[in-house]
Scaffold this motif. Structure first.
Motif, short mmCIF file in Angstrom:
data_model
loop_
_atom_site.label_atom_id
_atom_site.label_comp_id
_atom_site.label_asym_id
_atom_site.label_seq_id
_atom_site.Cartn_x
_atom_site.Cartn_y
_atom_site.Cartn_z
N LYS A 32 -17.11 12.53 104.16
CA LYS A 32 -18.00 11.60 104.85
C LYS A 32 -19.35 12.27 105.07
CE LYS A 32 -18.41 8.17 108.14
NZ LYS A 32 -17.95 7.55 109.35
N THR A 33 -20.40 11.59 104.72
CA THR A 33 -21.74 12.15 104.92
C THR A 33 -22.20 11.93 106.35
OG1 THR A 33 -22.53 12.04 102.66
CG2 THR A 33 -24.17 11.69 104.36
N VAL A 34 -22.73 12.99 106.92
CA VAL A 34 -23.36 12.91 108.24
C VAL A 34 -24.76 13.45 108.05
CG1 VAL A 34 -23.24 13.68 110.63
CG2 VAL A 34 -21.12 13.37 109.35
N PHE A 35 -25.78 12.70 108.48
CA PHE A 35 -27.13 13.25 108.42
C PHE A 35 -27.89 12.88 109.67
CE2 PHE A 35 -29.44 9.37 107.42
CZ PHE A 35 -28.52 8.58 106.74
N THR A 36 -28.98 13.63 109.89
CA THR A 36 -29.78 13.40 111.08
C THR A 36 -31.08 12.74 110.68
OG1 THR A 36 -28.76 15.30 112.11
CG2 THR A 36 -30.82 14.58 113.08
N CYS A 37 -31.44 11.72 111.45
CA CYS A 37 -32.68 11.00 111.17
C CYS A 37 -33.42 10.83 112.50
CB CYS A 37 -32.34 9.64 110.56
SG CYS A 37 -33.79 8.61 110.31
N GLY A 38 -34.63 11.35 112.57
CA GLY A 38 -35.38 11.26 113.82
C GLY A 38 -34.62 11.86 114.99
N GLY A 39 -33.84 12.90 114.72
CA GLY A 39 -33.08 13.57 115.78
C GLY A 39 -31.77 12.87 116.13
N ILE A 40 -31.44 11.78 115.45
CA ILE A 40 -30.20 11.03 115.74
C ILE A 40 -29.23 11.23 114.59
CG2 ILE A 40 -29.21 8.74 116.21
CD1 ILE A 40 -31.21 9.42 118.35
N GLU A 41 -27.99 11.59 114.94
CA GLU A 41 -26.98 11.81 113.90
C GLU A 41 -26.38 10.47 113.46
OE1 GLU A 41 -24.24 15.49 113.78
OE2 GLU A 41 -22.99 13.84 114.54
N ILE A 42 -26.28 10.30 112.15
CA ILE A 42 -25.67 9.08 111.59
C ILE A 42 -24.46 9.49 110.77
CG2 ILE A 42 -26.04 7.07 110.08
CD1 ILE A 42 -28.98 7.19 110.78
#
Ligand code: PEP
Length: 301
Positions: A32-42
């Protein structure tokens, strides 16, 4: 939530997976991919909520919306500056804010710290939209605009890829692969979130509702891809009273993020007033969703 693909090859064949979507296909059941965008983890335990008006109508409206969304616990501010209106005429109430709207989104971000997700429709506007956003949104009508997908991928930024309202899961994943390929060429893991926003259905229960939320596609997509999967109940239902139940249902179905339209004066929204929720309705939804999130091992905070 890890969804295991118990019957690989039934709909997407092994050859499809190996040859057409090697980058977005899961490599193992727990992949499962987890990435951070604008400081928020998705893609992790947090289920980020992306809220805001359909259109960035004025600076005051977007700043007021951002403050209310932040106060209720929303994580991203959404709002269209470049609008894919389904007819070409502008009304006295509506004009497309374009670059001005992007600047107003940046003001709202400065005031609240909320990261921005906004739509990009044209290759020539990718740079300017990227300067004012944290996540580039590809709308339903452009899901199969392959030159746009490729150029958006080259920007190396997180991308929300909405599902084309007439597209199969297979077509959606193959479109995502175009972006993933560019991220791979940049040496990045793919930073793409797939957004189900309603598909064409024979019966939609109200004459004004054109689409139906395909909730089933959430686990179906998670069986095959490691990318996070989210829903947009506002565009799917096109009817505000159905947004809260579909937000709750999306969360329960395992959505990794949620999008909805929130407006200070919904019935007077310049675009899509029937689907917009008020600040109070948004606050009520956030409160209702917290126990559901906690029951399935997710969180909204
Ligand atoms: C939007 O999110 O503003 C939008 C136009 O969505 P869609 O592409 O799903 O219609």
């Amino acid at each position: 939530m890890a969804v295991e693909n118990k019957f690989p090859g039934k709909d997407l064949s092994e050859d499809d997976i190996a040859q057409k979507i090697p980058l977005v296909a899961k490599k193992s059941p727990d992949h499962k991919t987890v990435f951070t965008c604008g400081g928020i983890e998705i893609g992790g335990p947090l289920v980020p909520v992306m809220a805001g008006p359909n259109t960035v109508e004025t600076e005051d409206l977007i700043v007021e919306s951002a403050k209310a969304i932040k106060a209720s616990g929303g994580h991203f501010l959404r709002g269209g500056a470049f609008k894919p209106l389904s007819f070409p005429y502008r009304s006295p109430k509506f004009f497309e804010p374009r670059e001005d709207g992007l600047k107003w989104l940046s003001v709202a971000k400065q005031e609240t710290g909320l990261p921005i997700v906004t739509e990009v429709m044209e290759i020539s506007k990718i740079d300017v939209v990227a300067q004012h956003s944290d996540m580039l949104q590809i709308g339903t009508r452009n899901m199969q605009n392959y030159p746009l997908l490729t150029e958006v991928g080259k920007a190396g930024m997180p991308v929300m890829l909405k599902r084309g309202y007439g597209s199969s899961l297979r077509d959606w994943l193959m479109a995502a692969e175009y972006i993933a390929l560019e991220h791979d060429r940049l040496g990045m893991e793919p930073q793409i979130v797939l957004c189900e926003r309603g598909i064409v259905a024979p019966h939609t229960h109200r004459s004004t509702s054109r689409f139906m939320l395909d909730l089933q596609v959430v686990p179906a997509a998670q069986e095959v891809t490691h990318l996070p999967v989210m829903t947009d109940p506002s565009h799917a239902t096109f009817w505000q009273p159905w947004v809260k139940p579909m937000m709750l249902a999306s969360l329960a179905a395992g959505a990794d993020a949620l999008m909805l339209e929130v407006h200070p004066d919904p019935r007077n929204a310049a675009v899509d007033p029937l689907q917009a929720s008020s600040f109070e309705e948004f606050d009520d939804m956030m409160r209702a969703m917290r126990p559901v999130a906690s029951a399935i091992g997710r969180t909204l905070d």
